[in-house]
Design a protein around this motif. Structure first.
Motif, PDB file in Angstrom:
ATOM      1  N   GLN A  61      28.526  14.487  18.254  1.00 55.11           N
ATOM      2  CA  GLN A  61      29.989  13.827  17.608  1.00 55.11           C
ATOM      3  C   GLN A  61      29.705  13.305  16.330  1.00 55.11           C
TER       4      GLN A  61
ATOM      5  N   ASN B 177      31.328  14.588  12.656  1.00 57.17           N
ATOM      6  CA  ASN B 177      32.073  13.847  11.861  1.00 57.17           C
ATOM      7  C   ASN B 177      31.422  13.787  10.562  1.00 57.17           C
TER       8      ASN B 177
ATOM      9  N   GLN C  87      26.036  14.181  23.710  1.00 57.55           N
ATOM     10  CA  GLN C  87      27.337  14.443  23.391  1.00 57.55           C
ATOM     11  C   GLN C  87      27.671  13.332  22.230  1.00 57.55           C
ATOM     12  N   ASN C  88      27.085  12.148  22.194  1.00 55.45           N
ATOM     13  CA  ASN C  88      27.329  11.168  21.266  1.00 55.45           C
ATOM     14  C   ASN C  88      26.708  11.441  19.872  1.00 55.45           C
TER      15      ASN C  88
END
Length: 156
Positions: free
Chosen positions: A68, A72, A64-65
């Motif tokens: 993301q 971005n 997930q990190n």
């Protein structure tokens, strides 16, 4: 507009498969020095962008990190995942364990939106040989060439 008239930068990456926060921030720093270009970022990102469509087994919290961070980066540079753009619901995997129980789409082409009208309608995965990863192929249109009658010359 043709691909010949664009200034573009192709960036091939092999991302760490652990949650290394610095990797994508450092990548963005390097890219920001070339902001006048259009981009093609390709390679093994070691993550999935869509948990439902792009993996069968990778745990969501693990990726997930990193996902993301890539989302971005895509937002800042105005990039699109061309495979998902062309195939919104298709499940294809570029990484497979030999038993095929674990599969994910970890290999990407992230491109500037400018390239959308320059692409041929096919982006596809090749079969791999002796690798867990399958090659991903992206095709560009080249200059439009109209075939004419040609010129023939025969010996007398």
């Amino acid at each position: 507009m043709t691909i010949d008239s664009l200034q573009f930068l192709v960036i091939n990456i092999y991302s760490p498969n652990t949650d290394v926060k610095e990797f994508y921030s450092e990548l963005l720093e390097q890219i920001e020095s070339a902001l006048s270009f259009q981009y093609i970022i390709c390679g093994d990102l070691s993550l999935v962008l869509n948990q439902d469509l792009d993996t069968t087994t990778i745990k969501k919290e693990k990726i997930q990190n990193l996902s993301q961070q890539v989302l971005n980066l895509m937002d800042i540079l105005n990039l699109i995942d061309i495979f998902r753009e062309k195939n919104p619901k298709l499940r294809r995997y570029s990484w497979k364990r030999r038993n095929r129980i674990k599969q994910s789409r970890l290999d990407f082409f992230l491109i500037s939106e400018t390239f959308l009208n320059l692409l041929a309608p096919n982006i596809y995965f090749e079969n791999s040989y002796r690798s867990y990863h399958s090659p991903v192929v992206l095709c560009f249109k080249t200059n439009e060439f109209k075939k004419g009658k040609g010129h023939r010359k025969f010996k007398d």
